[in-house]
Design a protein around this motif. Structure first.
Motif, PDB file in Angstrom:
ATOM      1  N   ARG A  66       0.873  -1.061  -0.120  1.00  0.00           N
ATOM      2  CA  ARG A  66       0.021   0.077  -0.121  1.00  0.00           C
ATOM      3  C   ARG A  66       1.022   1.254   0.017  1.00  0.00           C
ATOM      4  NH1 ARG A  66      -0.226   2.285   5.137  1.00  0.00           N
ATOM      5  NH2 ARG A  66       0.441   0.757   6.658  1.00  0.00           N
ATOM      6  N   VAL A  67       0.449   2.364   0.124  1.00  0.00           N
ATOM      7  CA  VAL A  67       0.876   3.752   0.209  1.00  0.00           C
ATOM      8  C   VAL A  67       1.061   4.089   1.650  1.00  0.00           C
ATOM      9  CG1 VAL A  67       1.043   5.905  -0.590  1.00  0.00           C
ATOM     10  CG2 VAL A  67      -0.045   4.259  -2.074  1.00  0.00           C
ATOM     11  N   TYR A  68       2.260   4.307   1.965  1.00  0.00           N
ATOM     12  CA  TYR A  68       2.443   4.836   3.316  1.00  0.00           C
ATOM     13  C   TYR A  68       2.329   6.324   3.413  1.00  0.00           C
ATOM     14  CZ  TYR A  68       3.750   0.207   4.667  1.00  0.00           C
ATOM     15  OH  TYR A  68       3.902  -1.309   4.885  1.00  0.00           O
ATOM     16  N   THR A  69       1.972   7.063   4.447  1.00  0.00           N
ATOM     17  CA  THR A  69       1.739   8.532   4.618  1.00  0.00           C
ATOM     18  C   THR A  69       2.834   8.845   5.441  1.00  0.00           C
ATOM     19  OG1 THR A  69       0.394   8.394   6.523  1.00  0.00           O
ATOM     20  CG2 THR A  69      -0.808   8.228   4.593  1.00  0.00           C
ATOM     21  N   PHE A  70       3.196  10.306   5.328  1.00  0.00           N
ATOM     22  CA  PHE A  70       4.148  10.965   5.896  1.00  0.00           C
ATOM     23  C   PHE A  70       4.143  10.290   7.658  1.00  0.00           C
ATOM     24  CE2 PHE A  70       6.518  15.281   6.338  1.00  0.00           C
ATOM     25  CZ  PHE A  70       7.598  14.761   6.064  1.00  0.00           C
ATOM     26  N   ALA A  71       3.026  10.765   8.301  1.00  0.00           N
ATOM     27  CA  ALA A  71       3.118  10.600   9.897  1.00  0.00           C
ATOM     28  C   ALA A  71       3.386   9.073  10.147  1.00  0.00           C
ATOM     29  CB  ALA A  71       1.634  10.676  10.293  1.00  0.00           C
ATOM     30  N   GLU A  72       2.999   8.042   9.330  1.00  0.00           N
ATOM     31  CA  GLU A  72       3.085   6.661   9.493  1.00  0.00           C
ATOM     32  C   GLU A  72       4.878   6.403   9.292  1.00  0.00           C
ATOM     33  OE1 GLU A  72       0.534   3.345   7.712  1.00  0.00           O
ATOM     34  OE2 GLU A  72       0.574   4.867   6.290  1.00  0.00           O
ATOM     35  N   VAL A  73       5.261   6.816   8.437  1.00  0.00           N
ATOM     36  CA  VAL A  73       6.754   6.833   8.150  1.00  0.00           C
ATOM     37  C   VAL A  73       7.681   7.413   9.140  1.00  0.00           C
ATOM     38  CG1 VAL A  73       8.579   7.088   6.401  1.00  0.00           C
ATOM     39  CG2 VAL A  73       6.573   6.392   5.484  1.00  0.00           C
ATOM     40  N   LEU A  74       7.308   8.655   9.519  1.00  0.00           N
ATOM     41  CA  LEU A  74       7.929   9.285  10.615  1.00  0.00           C
ATOM     42  C   LEU A  74       7.836   8.426  11.972  1.00  0.00           C
ATOM     43  CD1 LEU A  74       7.357  12.990   9.861  1.00  0.00           C
ATOM     44  CD2 LEU A  74       9.558  11.595   9.496  1.00  0.00           C
ATOM     45  N   ALA A  75       6.682   7.740  12.186  1.00  0.00           N
ATOM     46  CA  ALA A  75       6.589   7.061  13.544  1.00  0.00           C
ATOM     47  C   ALA A  75       7.239   5.681  13.239  1.00  0.00           C
ATOM     48  CB  ALA A  75       4.913   6.800  13.439  1.00  0.00           C
ATOM     49  N   HIS A  76       7.166   5.153  12.054  1.00  0.00           N
ATOM     50  CA  HIS A  76       8.091   3.712  12.044  1.00  0.00           C
ATOM     51  C   HIS A  76       9.711   4.327  12.449  1.00  0.00           C
ATOM     52  CE1 HIS A  76       5.548   0.725  10.363  1.00  0.00           C
ATOM     53  NE2 HIS A  76       5.040   1.555   9.531  1.00  0.00           N
ATOM     54  N   ILE A  77      10.145   5.490  12.090  1.00  0.00           N
ATOM     55  CA  ILE A  77      11.361   5.956  12.311  1.00  0.00           C
ATOM     56  C   ILE A  77      11.657   5.933  13.888  1.00  0.00           C
ATOM     57  CG2 ILE A  77      12.991   7.723  11.915  1.00  0.00           C
ATOM     58  CD1 ILE A  77      11.679   8.087   9.288  1.00  0.00           C
ATOM     59  N   THR A  78      10.550   6.302  14.185  1.00  0.00           N
ATOM     60  CA  THR A  78      10.719   6.375  16.023  1.00  0.00           C
ATOM     61  C   THR A  78      10.871   4.865  16.348  1.00  0.00           C
ATOM     62  OG1 THR A  78       8.306   6.688  16.566  1.00  0.00           O
ATOM     63  CG2 THR A  78       9.622   8.664  16.011  1.00  0.00           C
ATOM     64  N   HIS A  79      10.058   4.188  16.109  1.00  0.00           N
ATOM     65  CA  HIS A  79      10.293   2.830  16.485  1.00  0.00           C
ATOM     66  C   HIS A  79      11.485   2.097  16.168  1.00  0.00           C
ATOM     67  CE1 HIS A  79       6.003   2.240  18.098  1.00  0.00           C
ATOM     68  NE2 HIS A  79       5.748   3.197  17.111  1.00  0.00           N
ATOM     69  N   GLY A  80      12.242   2.426  15.107  1.00  0.00           N
ATOM     70  CA  GLY A  80      13.548   1.976  14.758  1.00  0.00           C
ATOM     71  C   GLY A  80      14.600   2.565  15.679  1.00  0.00           C
ATOM     72  N   GLY A  81      14.272   3.628  16.547  1.00  0.00           N
ATOM     73  CA  GLY A  81      15.324   3.958  17.577  1.00  0.00           C
ATOM     74  C   GLY A  81      15.560   5.518  17.245  1.00  0.00           C
ATOM     75  N   GLY A  82      14.985   6.213  16.079  1.00  0.00           N
ATOM     76  CA  GLY A  82      15.273   7.586  15.915  1.00  0.00           C
ATOM     77  C   GLY A  82      14.442   8.585  16.825  1.00  0.00           C
ATOM     78  N   ARG A  83      14.797   9.688  17.135  1.00  0.00           N
ATOM     79  CA  ARG A  83      13.948  10.601  17.940  1.00  0.00           C
ATOM     80  C   ARG A  83      13.659  11.662  16.904  1.00  0.00           C
ATOM     81  NH1 ARG A  83      16.614  15.281  21.705  1.00  0.00           N
ATOM     82  NH2 ARG A  83      14.624  16.011  22.370  1.00  0.00           N
ATOM     83  N   VAL A  98      -0.433  15.909  12.927  1.00  0.00           N
ATOM     84  CA  VAL A  98       0.032  15.818  14.379  1.00  0.00           C
ATOM     85  C   VAL A  98      -0.466  14.602  15.211  1.00  0.00           C
ATOM     86  CG1 VAL A  98       0.219  17.037  16.465  1.00  0.00           C
ATOM     87  CG2 VAL A  98       0.816  18.294  14.288  1.00  0.00           C
ATOM     88  N   ASN A  99      -1.892  14.579  15.149  1.00  0.00           N
ATOM     89  CA  ASN A  99      -2.747  13.284  15.823  1.00  0.00           C
ATOM     90  C   ASN A  99      -2.239  12.346  15.414  1.00  0.00           C
ATOM     91  OD1 ASN A  99      -3.843  15.341  17.338  1.00  0.00           O
ATOM     92  ND2 ASN A  99      -5.442  15.540  16.059  1.00  0.00           N
ATOM     93  N   ARG A 100      -2.101  11.859  14.243  1.00  0.00           N
ATOM     94  CA  ARG A 100      -1.810  10.549  13.671  1.00  0.00           C
ATOM     95  C   ARG A 100      -0.217  10.282  14.059  1.00  0.00           C
ATOM     96  NH1 ARG A 100      -4.397  10.819   7.494  1.00  0.00           N
ATOM     97  NH2 ARG A 100      -6.577  10.595   8.187  1.00  0.00           N
ATOM     98  N   LEU A 101       0.873  11.396  14.080  1.00  0.00           N
ATOM     99  CA  LEU A 101       1.967  10.911  14.264  1.00  0.00           C
ATOM    100  C   LEU A 101       1.976  10.705  15.753  1.00  0.00           C
ATOM    101  CD1 LEU A 101       5.209  10.977  13.676  1.00  0.00           C
ATOM    102  CD2 LEU A 101       4.965  13.267  14.378  1.00  0.00           C
ATOM    103  N   LEU A 102       1.518  11.383  16.671  1.00  0.00           N
ATOM    104  CA  LEU A 102       1.693  11.092  18.124  1.00  0.00           C
ATOM    105  C   LEU A 102       1.032   9.729  18.579  1.00  0.00           C
ATOM    106  CD1 LEU A 102       1.223  14.822  19.467  1.00  0.00           C
ATOM    107  CD2 LEU A 102       3.254  13.489  19.152  1.00  0.00           C
ATOM    108  N   ARG A 103      -0.011   9.429  17.881  1.00  0.00           N
ATOM    109  CA  ARG A 103      -0.691   8.365  18.071  1.00  0.00           C
ATOM    110  C   ARG A 103       0.183   7.031  17.781  1.00  0.00           C
ATOM    111  NH1 ARG A 103      -5.112   9.517  15.815  1.00  0.00           N
ATOM    112  NH2 ARG A 103      -4.994   8.492  13.966  1.00  0.00           N
TER     113      ARG A 103
END
Length: 172
Positions: A66-83, A98-103
């Protein structure tokens, strides 16, 4: 190493920033920067990585076609150890992103700072930065005439991150 690519995007010419942005985000998914900064007055939860052909399955922990959105990808990066630090205006337009990212982000790995007067548009990692006139929105990425510079320059990226931390860390 200092490498720079300047792109002038336009809805009229069809020149877009999607490819460079997707490449940058895929690299961040594989090896997250210690601290990724996104500074933009307006941010939309735009489509950023098209994985419908399963070309990037190896990059995602739990991939789907599927297509991934900006909030999803940035959230994945935080789960990979990035701040991640996001600086944006307190505007209802930004609320969906903002709400999707923080969730979705890893707890304690993402902060959102709202700054009324922010006008800068920059995405910055450990050794690179993307900056210019483009907001990270559909219109900014697909319609408007914009200029975007993508630069691999560890010293410049470090200076930008230090400046962002001085101005925005613990402000949100």
């Amino acid at each position: 190493m200092n490498d720079e690519r300047i792109v002038r995007t336009s809805g009229n010419t069809g020149v877009r920033i999607d490819g460079i942005l997707a490449t940058v985000l895929l690299a961040e998914l594989m090896t997250p920067s210690r601290h990724l900064w996104l500074v933009s007055p307006w941010i939309g939860d735009v489509d950023v990585i098209d994985n419908r052909a399963a070309a990037y399955d190896s990059v995602f922990v739990d991939p789907s076609s599927r297509v991934y959105t900006f909030a999803e990808v940035l959230a994945h990066i935080t789960h990979g150890g990035g701040r991640l630090s996001v600086v944006t205006r307190p505007d209802s337009y930004n609320d969906v992103f903002v709400n999707r990212l923080l969730r979705q982000a890893a707890p304690t790995r993402a902060q959102v700072v709202q700054a009324e007067d922010v006008h800068e548009k920059t995405l910055c990692g450990d050794d690179w930065l993307m900056t210019g006139s483009m907001n990270f929105t559909y219109r900014g990425m697909s319609v408007n005439d914009e200029i975007v510079s993508y630069r691999v320059d560890p010293a410049m990226a470090s200076t930008a991150r230090i400046d962002f931390a001085r101005r925005f860390d613990n402000a949100g």
